[in-house]
Design an enzyme around this catalytic site. Structure first.
Site, PDB file in Angstrom:
ATOM      1  N   GLY A 108       0.777  -1.233   0.000  1.00 39.03           N
ATOM      2  CA  GLY A 108       0.000   0.000   0.000  1.00 39.03           C
ATOM      3  C   GLY A 108       0.813   1.289   0.000  1.00 39.03           C
ATOM      4  N   ARG A 349       2.504 -13.460  -3.611  1.00 44.26           N
ATOM      5  CA  ARG A 349       3.871 -13.175  -3.177  1.00 44.26           C
ATOM      6  C   ARG A 349       4.120 -13.956  -1.904  1.00 44.26           C
ATOM      7  NH1 ARG A 349       2.201  -7.061  -1.617  1.00 44.26           N
ATOM      8  NH2 ARG A 349       0.726  -7.639  -0.004  1.00 44.26           N
ATOM      9  N   HIS A 471      -4.903  -3.599   6.295  1.00 39.64           N
ATOM     10  CA  HIS A 471      -3.623  -2.911   6.254  1.00 39.64           C
ATOM     11  C   HIS A 471      -2.951  -2.916   7.620  1.00 39.64           C
ATOM     12  CE1 HIS A 471      -1.041   0.687   6.488  1.00 39.64           C
ATOM     13  NE2 HIS A 471      -0.637   0.242   5.319  1.00 39.64           N
ATOM     14  N   ARG A 649      38.606  -7.805  29.670  1.00 41.36           N
ATOM     15  CA  ARG A 649      39.321  -6.609  29.230  1.00 41.36           C
ATOM     16  C   ARG A 649      39.811  -5.837  30.442  1.00 41.36           C
ATOM     17  NH1 ARG A 649      36.021  -2.083  26.089  1.00 41.36           N
ATOM     18  NH2 ARG A 649      35.099  -1.816  28.146  1.00 41.36           N
ATOM     19  N   SER A 795      40.456  -9.056  19.095  1.00 41.72           N
ATOM     20  CA  SER A 795      39.008  -8.885  19.092  1.00 41.72           C
ATOM     21  C   SER A 795      38.721  -7.481  18.590  1.00 41.72           C
ATOM     22  CB  SER A 795      38.447  -9.078  20.502  1.00 41.72           C
ATOM     23  OG  SER A 795      37.063  -8.840  20.491  1.00 41.72           O
ATOM     24  N   GLY A 797      37.031  -4.252  18.427  1.00 43.85           N
ATOM     25  CA  GLY A 797      36.112  -3.418  19.195  1.00 43.85           C
ATOM     26  C   GLY A 797      35.504  -2.432  18.222  1.00 43.85           C
TER      27      GLY A 797
HETATM   28  P1  ADP Z   1      -1.227  -3.069  -3.579  1.00 42.60           P
HETATM   29  O1  ADP Z   1       0.165  -3.318  -3.997  1.00 42.60           O
HETATM   30  O2  ADP Z   1      -1.400  -1.853  -2.769  1.00 42.60           O
HETATM   31  O3  ADP Z   1      -1.883  -4.290  -3.023  1.00 42.60           O
HETATM   32  P2  ADP Z   1      -2.548  -3.666  -6.052  1.00 42.60           P
HETATM   33  O4  ADP Z   1      -1.911  -3.281  -7.320  1.00 42.60           O
HETATM   34  O5  ADP Z   1      -2.409  -5.083  -5.657  1.00 42.60           O
HETATM   35  O6  ADP Z   1      -2.007  -2.708  -4.922  1.00 42.60           O
HETATM   36  O7  ADP Z   1      -4.058  -3.283  -6.233  1.00 42.60           O
HETATM   37  C1  ADP Z   1      -4.937  -2.836  -5.257  1.00 42.60           C
HETATM   38  C2  ADP Z   1      -6.224  -3.656  -5.267  1.00 42.60           C
HETATM   39  O8  ADP Z   1      -6.814  -3.669  -6.542  1.00 42.60           O
HETATM   40  C3  ADP Z   1      -5.984  -5.096  -4.920  1.00 42.60           C
HETATM   41  O9  ADP Z   1      -7.013  -5.520  -4.079  1.00 42.60           O
HETATM   42  C4  ADP Z   1      -6.064  -5.812  -6.233  1.00 42.60           C
HETATM   43  O10 ADP Z   1      -6.479  -7.123  -6.090  1.00 42.60           O
HETATM   44  C5  ADP Z   1      -7.041  -4.969  -6.991  1.00 42.60           C
HETATM   45  N1  ADP Z   1      -6.775  -5.053  -8.430  1.00 42.60           N
HETATM   46  C6  ADP Z   1      -5.640  -4.698  -9.038  1.00 42.60           C
HETATM   47  N2  ADP Z   1      -5.700  -4.946 -10.353  1.00 42.60           N
HETATM   48  C7  ADP Z   1      -6.910  -5.472 -10.591  1.00 42.60           C
HETATM   49  C8  ADP Z   1      -7.584  -5.950 -11.751  1.00 42.60           C
HETATM   50  N3  ADP Z   1      -6.987  -5.951 -12.918  1.00 42.60           N
HETATM   51  N4  ADP Z   1      -8.829  -6.412 -11.628  1.00 42.60           N
HETATM   52  C9  ADP Z   1      -9.435  -6.412 -10.419  1.00 42.60           C
HETATM   53  N5  ADP Z   1      -8.880  -5.984  -9.290  1.00 42.60           N
HETATM   54  C10 ADP Z   1      -7.620  -5.517  -9.359  1.00 42.60           C
HETATM   55 MG    MG Z   2      -1.960  -5.990  -3.845  1.00 43.84          MG
HETATM   56 MG    MG Z   3      36.748   0.369  23.133  1.00 47.73          MG
END
Ligand code: ADP
Ligand code: MG
Ligand code: MG
Length: 907
Positions: A108, A349, A471, A649, A795, A797
């Site tokens: 975000g 990810r 978030h 020391r 050592s 330091g």
């Molecule tokens: P962040 O990195 O902040 O998560 P994202 O690029 O993942 O931002 O996007 C924010 C939101 O929008 C996420 O919930 C993502 O799933 C949604 N989103 C992004 N691209 C698409 C898309 N092509 N279709 C539908 N939802 C999307």
């Molecule tokens: Mg995202």
């Molecule tokens: Mg010293």
């Protein structure tokens, strides 16, 4: 800047030009989308503009490589044919999202725009096509809102203000007498579009752009620009993410979770990110889009509900969960959208997790044969282990609080641990309060990426809305903060800085306690007790069999010990510290500071007498009083260390540190010693130095007052021989500080060896010992070959070596170091992580030269850096034998040393 060869990487229709391992070029998001496409998961088609373009953009006055426009056009064509839709064509419109994504995840912190390509004409066309005008205008108003915020810069002007677009929505809702966004109808949404556009015109003086191509380039520029927005910069600082990495931009065809009750969107982790439990963990919302789940605007439903509500989709999602875990062999964080009962994957990810989850997942995955024990070790950030040592609420105390009616509410247990602090209601206040020394609980309706700095300052985070993937929860887990999210019983009022709960009003500054393990929120302070790991190791009050966390910790430590090459020692100068450090796994003491001992009970008096003495005889008489006390200290330490090496020391700090500086204290001392106040005052004044750090200290003291070294050597050796006499092995190593010239060492070494001989003779015994030196001034490192001829060990330091290499005093650095760090003059605080190019270079020279004279010279480090992971890695690479750090950092050093041994080079 070199020319960028290929700017754009397409994905869609089951194949992608990128791959999962191309994070550096495509960003985490772009790489994940490519990888998911390649393994045939349902991913809407799109393309990623590489981070090289970002680098070009910033080094060429925010312009693009010439070839970019044509590449984007071509890639867009591909998307159009994959989706059978056309960008900007009202008959069959293609809408896209424009998404940010750096190599490291920065949740975000940068910007994303959805539903791009929308305008009045396209909206009408889309209504004809879908017959769903509410959906169309909901998408449209979201687009205008995001574009207005991100590209055109319409943001709240003040910390207590809400987003200008949200304000318009709120006004609309109250005018219509409804509570939820979903209760607004098509006409309301259409009306909002108009109002948003008006607000934009009013605030910026510009019309909202209707041309989709113009929108697209505006969004691409804004996303690249968001790499350098304030919160992204703050986040990079916090996590040491280099500025040069840049962000990629992914443009992806939209799928819609807001098409009605058969559509929705969600965020999930393939395992529990808070505890590590192997269960599907996440949330979703029907008829919602994008950030709705994460932003906590509506409280989403747990993913398990989806199994009941839509078993077909759930099954598909659960099978994707398993596919991803098998493929990545790690816990993944995913985003998905359901459009009219069809599932799409939008992101994957490696999932961020708490330390508790990290060790559980690592240990479990070894058990499941997904990963090896070596890999398990690389899955835990060494610094995270701190979380396992943090206090938890004392059950009894909590029961007392609950019975007294102090349990205010229960939310989601989003970040485990115990936190007590005073309530503040916004992030800037959290910063201000923390700076004046208060402990705060940041309490928000929901958090947003803007709050990151304040979150970092808080003991804990409490939110009224949002789920375990909100978030607040996400960031809290990443920071290792205690977090209770989605505590819907709280009625927070930002304006009055109060919250109402259970009929009570909590004001800013009131104390509350939050339990991130259970989700409980309690009024007032609740006492804590040590973590389970400490209860087992230190207090010995918990049976290891009864603590899962301890058992996992222990397994990880055992694996770490199997692979590390570095030995781990600790810095300790009291028997109890020594015992604790052994419980944490220390294999010796790398630095026992003797001066702390002089401050102990009954010792400071004779010490002061010694310093104030006029003659050698008087000094010796005072030292004689200290000798038995110091001997006793050493005996305690030798006993505690039970045969492990102990590096002691000799006296190091300038003498005036031991003397009282105020008149009243000086008068008292004079009286005690039976000398005049005047004499005490003069002597203290006489010891004044302009720059004590570079004055009469270290070995210089022992050279000018050899009787001090003599007394200390005697105390050490007598203790050694006494303890040895009781059948306990001892390995004393006497370390001479601040040596820059071999003759200094020879001078002190001669005394130490003579005294050792004398003690052996007197006690009719033999013991082994080493005499070595600290390398902590540049000349020591540069002449290490000469010094090694005399020293049994070195050592480093690195605290003093950093001061003397930079020529700066740590105690005075507060005036400029923060500025240096803020403005990237120094990338890192050199007192936290070793400055490898300067201080590290000297260390390398010291190692090379030292070992040239003495092939197997034992070398370690005893500065604060010894427990800092990147420095441990460095020490491993330059061939040190051990690192020494404070007791509580020993587990961190063990893991970091194993990681160093397992990886060839740092990332
Ligand atoms: P962040 O990195 O902040 O998560 P994202 O690029 O993942 O931002 O996007 C924010 C939101 O929008 C996420 O919930 C993502 O799933 C949604 N989103 C992004 N691209 C698409 C898309 N092509 N279709 C539908 N939802 C999307
Ligand atoms: Mg995202
Ligand atoms: Mg010293």
């Amino acid at each position: 800047m070199a020319k960028v060869k290929k700017c754009v990487y397409s994905f869609g229709d089951g194949k992608a030009e990128g791959r999962g391992d191309m994070k550096a070029l495509l960003g985490g998001k772009g790489a994940g989308l490519a990888e998911m496409t390649n393994i045939k998961l349902p991913v809407p088609a799109g393309f990623t503009i590489s981070t090289d373009v970002c680098a070009y953009y910033y080094s060429n006055k925010r312009t693009y490589p010439k070839s970019l426009a044509a590449e984007v056009k071509k890639a867009l064509k591909k998307v159009e044919s994959a989706m059978d839709a056309t960008f900007g064509d009202p008959k069959k419109p293609l809408l896209v999202s424009v998404r940010s994504g750096a190599r490291a995840s920065m949740p975000g912190m940068m910007d994303t725009i959805l539903n791009l390509g929308m305008n009045d004409e396209v909206a009408e066309g889309l209504i004809k096509k879908t017959g769903n005008s509410r959906f169309v205008y909901d998408s449209y108003r979201r687009f205008v809102q995001m574009y207005g915020d991100v590209v055109l810069g319409l943001k709240p002007a003040h910390k207590d203000e809400i987003d200008p677009f949200e304000a318009i929505i709120e006004a609309k809702k109250s005018q219509r007498g409804v509570h939820l966004d979903t209760e607004l109808d098509s006409d309301d949404m259409k009306d909002l579009v108009g109002r948003f556009k008006m607000a934009i015109k009013k605030r910026t003086g510009h019309d909202f752009p209707e041309d989709p191509m113009k929108q697209l380039w505006g969004a691409i520029g804004a996303v690249f620009g968001s790499w350098n927005n304030e919160r992204a910069i703050a986040y990079r600082k916090m996590y040491d993410i280099p500025e040069r990495w840049g962000t990629a931009v992914s443009v992806q065809s939209m799928v819609f979770g807001n098409m009605g009750e058969t559509s929705g969107t969600g965020v999930a982790f393939t395992r529990d990110a808070a505890t590590g439990e192997n269960r599907f963990y996440g949330e979703y919302l029907m008829n919602a889009q994008g950030e709705d789940v994460v932003a906590g605007i509506r409280t989403p439903l747990p993913i398990s509900d989806l199994a009941k509500k839509n078993p077909v989709i759930y099954k598909q999602l659960d099978s994707i969960r398993q596919t991803l875990e098998k493929h990545y062999r790690d816990m993944m964080d995913i985003e998905f959208t359901i459009q009219e009962d069809k599932l799409y994957m939008l992101q994957c990810r490696i999932g961020k997790r708490t330390a508790f989850a990290a060790i559980k997942i690592a240990v479990d995955m070894v058990g499941e044969k997904l990963i090896s024990d070596k890999e398990a070790l690389t899955r835990i950030e060494p610094d995270q282990l701190n979380q396992l040592l943090r206090p938890v609420f004392d059950r009894k105390e909590k029961d007392v609080a609950v019975r007294a009616g102090r349990l205010l509410a229960k939310g989601l247990n989003a970040g485990p641990g115990a936190a007590t602090g005073r309530v503040v209601f916004n992030a800037p206040d959290a910063e201000v309060w923390k700076k004046r020394g208060e402990r705060v609980i940041l309490t928000r309706i929901e958090t947003s990426p803007e709050d990151i700095k304040g979150m970092n300052m808080a003991e804990g985070i409490l939110t009224a809305r949002g789920g375990t993937t909100s978030h607040a929860a996400l960031i809290a887990r990443q920071m290792g903060k205690v977090c209770v999210a989605g505590c819907s019983a709280l009625e927070i009022d930002y304006n009055t800085h109060t919250m109402k709960v259970k009929g009570r009003t909590i004001h800013e500054g009131d104390w509350i306690s939050i339990d991130g393990t259970t989700g409980e929120v309690m009024e007032g302070k609740v006492d804590t007790k040590p973590s389970e790991v400490l209860q087992v190791l230190i207090d010995k009050s918990l049976d290891p069999q009864r603590s899962q966390v301890y058992q996992q910790y222990e397994k990880i430590m055992r694996w770490a010990d199997k692979y590390r090459r570095l030995n781990i020692r600790t810095n300790a100068d009291q028997p109890d510290q020594a015992l604790n450090s052994v419980a944490f796994g220390a294999e010796g003491i790398g630095l026992c500071r003797t001066e702390h001992m002089f401050f102990g009970e009954g010792k400071i008096g004779p010490m002061r007498e010694m310093i104030l003495a006029d003659t050698v005889e008087a000094r010796k008489a005072a030292l004689k009083k200290i000798l038995p006390l110091q001997r006793e200290d050493f005996e305690g330490i030798f006993k505690a260390m039970d045969g492990r090496p102990v590096t002691i020391r000799t006296i190091d700090p300038p003498l005036h540190e031991f003397l009282p500086q105020e008149e009243s204290a000086q008068r008292k001392l004079a009286q005690e010693m039976g000398i005049s106040y005047e004499k005490v005052r003069q002597r203290v004044e006489g010891l004044h130095e302009f720059n004590p750090m570079l004055g009469l200290r270290g070995c210089r003291l022992g050279i000018i007052f050899p009787e001090i070294t003599e007394m200390q050597a005697r105390a050490i050796f007598e203790a050694a021989s006494n303890v040895q006499g009781r059948g306990i092995k001892v390995k004393p190593e006497i370390m001479i500080p601040l040596v820059g010239n071999v003759k200094e060492l020879i001078h002190q070494e001669t005394i130490v060896r003579r005294v050792a001989g004398e003690v052996m003779k007197e006690k009719r015994t033999k013991f082994t010992y080493l005499v070595g030196t600290m390398i902590e001034v540049p000349r020591g490192a540069l002449t290490a070959d000469e010094i090694a001829n005399v020293a049994d060990f070195f050592s480093f330091g690195t605290n003093d070596l950093t001061q003397t290499t930079f020529g700066l005093s740590r105690d005075d650095a507060g005036r400029f170091l923060p500025y240096y760090l803020e403005n990237n003059i120094f990338a890192q605080d050199p007192f936290v992580a070793i400055d490898q190019d300067g201080v590290g270079r000297l260390m390398q020279i010291g190692v090379e030269k030292g070992r040239r004279s003495k092939k197997d010279l034992k070398i370690g480090i005893c500065g604060e850096h010894g427990g800092e992971p990147s420095s441990v890695m460095f020490c491993h690479c330059i061939g040190l034998d051990y690192v020494s750090c404070s007791p509580y950092r020993v587990p961190i050093a063990r893991l970091a040393a194993a990681q160093a041994a397992l990886s060839k080079l740092p990332d």
